[in-house]
Design a protein around this motif. Structure first.
Motif, PDB file in Angstrom:
ATOM      1  N   GLU A 112      53.533  33.274  42.711  1.00  0.00           N
ATOM      2  CA  GLU A 112      52.151  32.907  42.358  1.00  0.00           C
ATOM      3  C   GLU A 112      51.139  33.773  43.108  1.00  0.00           C
ATOM      4  OE1 GLU A 112      49.154  29.020  42.414  1.00  0.00           O
ATOM      5  OE2 GLU A 112      51.291  28.779  42.903  1.00  0.00           O
ATOM      6  N   ASN A 113      51.372  33.980  44.403  1.00  0.00           N
ATOM      7  CA  ASN A 113      50.441  34.786  45.195  1.00  0.00           C
ATOM      8  C   ASN A 113      50.492  36.263  44.821  1.00  0.00           C
ATOM      9  OD1 ASN A 113      49.497  32.570  46.518  1.00  0.00           O
ATOM     10  ND2 ASN A 113      50.616  32.917  48.418  1.00  0.00           N
ATOM     11  N   VAL A 114      51.667  36.741  44.471  1.00  0.00           N
ATOM     12  CA  VAL A 114      51.790  38.130  44.017  1.00  0.00           C
ATOM     13  C   VAL A 114      50.978  38.329  42.737  1.00  0.00           C
ATOM     14  CG1 VAL A 114      53.376  39.819  42.999  1.00  0.00           C
ATOM     15  CG2 VAL A 114      53.981  38.665  45.134  1.00  0.00           C
ATOM     16  N   ASP A 115      51.058  37.355  41.831  1.00  0.00           N
ATOM     17  CA  ASP A 115      50.287  37.443  40.583  1.00  0.00           C
ATOM     18  C   ASP A 115      48.785  37.485  40.869  1.00  0.00           C
ATOM     19  OD1 ASP A 115      52.592  37.470  39.082  1.00  0.00           O
ATOM     20  OD2 ASP A 115      52.536  35.325  38.593  1.00  0.00           O
ATOM     21  N   LYS A 116      48.337  36.653  41.827  1.00  0.00           N
ATOM     22  CA  LYS A 116      46.915  36.642  42.179  1.00  0.00           C
ATOM     23  C   LYS A 116      46.504  37.974  42.796  1.00  0.00           C
ATOM     24  CE  LYS A 116      46.488  31.643  42.963  1.00  0.00           C
ATOM     25  NZ  LYS A 116      46.262  30.580  43.973  1.00  0.00           N
ATOM     26  N   ALA A 117      47.318  38.480  43.719  1.00  0.00           N
ATOM     27  CA  ALA A 117      47.013  39.761  44.355  1.00  0.00           C
ATOM     28  C   ALA A 117      46.994  40.883  43.325  1.00  0.00           C
ATOM     29  CB  ALA A 117      48.043  40.055  45.448  1.00  0.00           C
ATOM     30  N   PHE A 118      47.906  40.823  42.361  1.00  0.00           N
ATOM     31  CA  PHE A 118      47.973  41.813  41.288  1.00  0.00           C
ATOM     32  C   PHE A 118      46.649  41.840  40.518  1.00  0.00           C
ATOM     33  CE2 PHE A 118      48.970  43.127  36.949  1.00  0.00           C
ATOM     34  CZ  PHE A 118      49.785  44.249  37.141  1.00  0.00           C
ATOM     35  N   ASP A 119      46.124  40.658  40.186  1.00  0.00           N
ATOM     36  CA  ASP A 119      44.853  40.570  39.444  1.00  0.00           C
ATOM     37  C   ASP A 119      43.686  41.117  40.268  1.00  0.00           C
ATOM     38  OD1 ASP A 119      46.143  39.475  37.275  1.00  0.00           O
ATOM     39  OD2 ASP A 119      45.605  37.399  37.762  1.00  0.00           O
ATOM     40  N   VAL A 120      43.675  40.766  41.565  1.00  0.00           N
ATOM     41  CA  VAL A 120      42.584  41.226  42.424  1.00  0.00           C
ATOM     42  C   VAL A 120      42.613  42.747  42.561  1.00  0.00           C
ATOM     43  CG1 VAL A 120      41.642  41.195  44.769  1.00  0.00           C
ATOM     44  CG2 VAL A 120      42.392  39.058  43.712  1.00  0.00           C
ATOM     45  N   VAL A 121      43.783  43.310  42.816  1.00  0.00           N
ATOM     46  CA  VAL A 121      43.893  44.761  42.979  1.00  0.00           C
ATOM     47  C   VAL A 121      43.493  45.473  41.690  1.00  0.00           C
ATOM     48  CG1 VAL A 121      45.468  46.688  43.378  1.00  0.00           C
ATOM     49  CG2 VAL A 121      45.618  44.650  44.816  1.00  0.00           C
ATOM     50  N   ASN A 122      43.927  44.962  40.550  1.00  0.00           N
ATOM     51  CA  ASN A 122      43.523  45.561  39.273  1.00  0.00           C
ATOM     52  C   ASN A 122      42.012  45.543  39.105  1.00  0.00           C
ATOM     53  OD1 ASN A 122      45.620  46.675  37.690  1.00  0.00           O
ATOM     54  ND2 ASN A 122      46.476  44.640  37.326  1.00  0.00           N
ATOM     55  N   MET A 123      41.379  44.431  39.526  1.00  0.00           N
ATOM     56  CA  MET A 123      39.925  44.329  39.447  1.00  0.00           C
ATOM     57  C   MET A 123      39.268  45.370  40.347  1.00  0.00           C
ATOM     58  SD  MET A 123      37.147  43.195  41.340  1.00  0.00           S
ATOM     59  CE  MET A 123      37.945  42.137  42.514  1.00  0.00           C
ATOM     60  N   LEU A 124      39.797  45.549  41.568  1.00  0.00           N
ATOM     61  CA  LEU A 124      39.234  46.524  42.496  1.00  0.00           C
ATOM     62  C   LEU A 124      39.365  47.945  41.947  1.00  0.00           C
ATOM     63  CD1 LEU A 124      40.549  45.087  45.899  1.00  0.00           C
ATOM     64  CD2 LEU A 124      38.305  44.764  44.861  1.00  0.00           C
ATOM     65  N   VAL A 125      40.490  48.235  41.310  1.00  0.00           N
ATOM     66  CA  VAL A 125      40.693  49.551  40.701  1.00  0.00           C
ATOM     67  C   VAL A 125      39.647  49.793  39.613  1.00  0.00           C
ATOM     68  CG1 VAL A 125      42.250  50.905  39.229  1.00  0.00           C
ATOM     69  CG2 VAL A 125      43.153  49.735  41.250  1.00  0.00           C
ATOM     70  N   GLN A 126      39.351  48.765  38.810  1.00  0.00           N
ATOM     71  CA  GLN A 126      38.341  48.907  37.759  1.00  0.00           C
ATOM     72  C   GLN A 126      36.953  49.151  38.343  1.00  0.00           C
ATOM     73  OE1 GLN A 126      38.496  46.133  34.356  1.00  0.00           O
ATOM     74  NE2 GLN A 126      40.444  45.400  35.175  1.00  0.00           N
ATOM     75  N   ILE A 127      36.642  48.462  39.457  1.00  0.00           N
ATOM     76  CA  ILE A 127      35.342  48.641  40.108  1.00  0.00           C
ATOM     77  C   ILE A 127      35.198  50.075  40.611  1.00  0.00           C
ATOM     78  CG2 ILE A 127      34.017  48.041  42.182  1.00  0.00           C
ATOM     79  CD1 ILE A 127      34.824  45.165  41.749  1.00  0.00           C
ATOM     80  N   ILE A 128      36.256  50.601  41.245  1.00  0.00           N
ATOM     81  CA  ILE A 128      36.225  51.990  41.722  1.00  0.00           C
ATOM     82  C   ILE A 128      36.075  52.940  40.538  1.00  0.00           C
ATOM     83  CG2 ILE A 128      37.568  53.796  42.871  1.00  0.00           C
ATOM     84  CD1 ILE A 128      38.838  51.548  44.564  1.00  0.00           C
ATOM     85  N   GLY A 129      36.740  52.609  39.419  1.00  0.00           N
ATOM     86  CA  GLY A 129      36.637  53.425  38.216  1.00  0.00           C
ATOM     87  C   GLY A 129      35.221  53.486  37.668  1.00  0.00           C
ATOM     88  N   ARG A 130      34.394  52.467  37.983  1.00  0.00           N
ATOM     89  CA  ARG A 130      32.994  52.467  37.553  1.00  0.00           C
ATOM     90  C   ARG A 130      32.108  53.255  38.508  1.00  0.00           C
ATOM     91  NH1 ARG A 130      31.921  46.123  36.267  1.00  0.00           N
ATOM     92  NH2 ARG A 130      31.586  46.160  38.509  1.00  0.00           N
TER      93      ARG A 130
END
Length: 329
Positions: free
Chosen positions: A50-68
């Motif tokens: 469960e925590n890995v899934d949450k961390a996965f979502d957060v990291v993906n979000m951070l990658v998108q922010i950097i991409g902007r």
């Protein structure tokens, strides 16, 4: 144990993602009890499913922010963690698309927490708004940002900044200088926000024209404030009489924001706080909104959150001890 892998695009700066001294990743690992490692252009997240899934979502979000083209800091990480922990998901649009003002240097001013976002929405949709919470939550800064935006768009004709002159038992009469010199130390947080939005020269120009007025709360008595954006800061140090006087000054076309921290009351003796009393009396009235911030909304160093929580816990323990002594006495 579960491991998930995220492929990081080549254009994404891993150093930005990890943060200074890896503080972004360390915060994620500590909060979610996972391990994050970078290998061959990808990130490997290991821990409970469960925590890995949450961390996965957060990291993906951070990658998108950097991409902007934006930088990632611990505040954005904490914001994302709050969203996923309390709301089960992350809305990327809520992570920086809502520009509420523009600084004098052209930098967009954006909300950084859910509490801040709700506060700004309350400001836009109500006449009187109470922003209540600990230091560092942005309640005064965002109020100033919204006031300047309203002035620039001609929604109001002037901005009025006021604050009760209560500080460690001192009174204005004992301070050196004229009225402005006496008031300035009490209004420094409001000045700081104004300087960022308008610049020093712009602020002084507006002040000279009377478009921006800075005055102690006592000078509000007997006035009717029409077409104005009024900010009362440090409202926990008003008396009930002062609070009632202030709130009844508001005229047509005006908006008032009242900010304060009820854990930092400096009133002498047994005087009651006008802010605490207003919270009891005015809730439920249409057009009046109460926004209560918590340590999760602190936008300073993450340690500040821990300090606020530690003091709150200590205060609760002291109150319980006092209650027991009263009951036993």
């Amino acid at each position: 144990m579960t491991t998930r892998q995220i492929e990081v695009p080549q254009e994404i700066d891993i150093a930005n993602l990890f943060g200074s001294f890896d503080e972004n990743v360390k915060l994620l690992e500590k909060t979610l009890n996972v391990n994050i490692a970078a290998r061959d252009g990808s990130l490997h997240i290991t821990g409970g499913e469960e925590n890995v899934d949450k961390a996965f979502d957060v990291v993906n979000m951070l990658v998108q922010i950097i991409g902007r083209g934006e930088r990632v800091d611990t505040q954005k990480v904490m914001y994302a963690l709050e969203m996923i922990q309390e709301h089960g998901g992350i809305d990327i649009k809520m992570m920086g698309d809502d520009c509420i003002a523009v600084s004098v240097k052209g930098h967009p001013i954006k909300t950084k927490t859910l509490g801040q976002k709700r506060y700004v929405e309350a400001i836009d949709n109500n006449t009187i708004i109470f922003g209540i919470g600990p230091a560092g939550t942005g309640k005064t800064y965002l109020a100033v940002a919204r006031a300047v935006t309203a002035l620039r768009s001609k929604e109001v004709n002037r901005i009025i900044l006021t604050r009760p002159a209560v500080e460690a038992g001192e009174k204005l009469g004992f301070l050196p200088g004229d009225l402005q010199n006496k008031v300035d130390p009490y209004l420094r947080p409001l000045y700081d926000g104004m300087y960022e939005m308008l610049g020093g020269e712009g602020f002084l120009r507006y002040q000279e024209k009377g478009v921006i007025e800075v005055a102690p709360l006592a000078y509000m008595r007997g006035r009717t404030l029409d077409n104005a954006f009024i900010i009362l800061d440090e409202a926990q140090n008003t008396t009930p009489e002062q609070m009632k006087m202030f709130l009844t000054r508001i005229g047509y076309g005006s908006k008032a924001i009242v900010t304060g921290d009820i854990t930092q009351i400096d009133l002498p003796g047994e005087k009651r706080s006008g802010l605490k009393e207003a919270m009891k009396i005015l809730k439920g009235i249409e057009g009046i909104a109460f926004c209560e911030f918590t340590e999760k909304d602190v936008v300073r160093h993450p340690l500040v959150q821990q300090i606020i929580k530690a003091y709150a816990k200590y205060d609760e323990e002291q109150e319980r001890k006092r209650a027991r002594r009263r009951n036993n006495g």
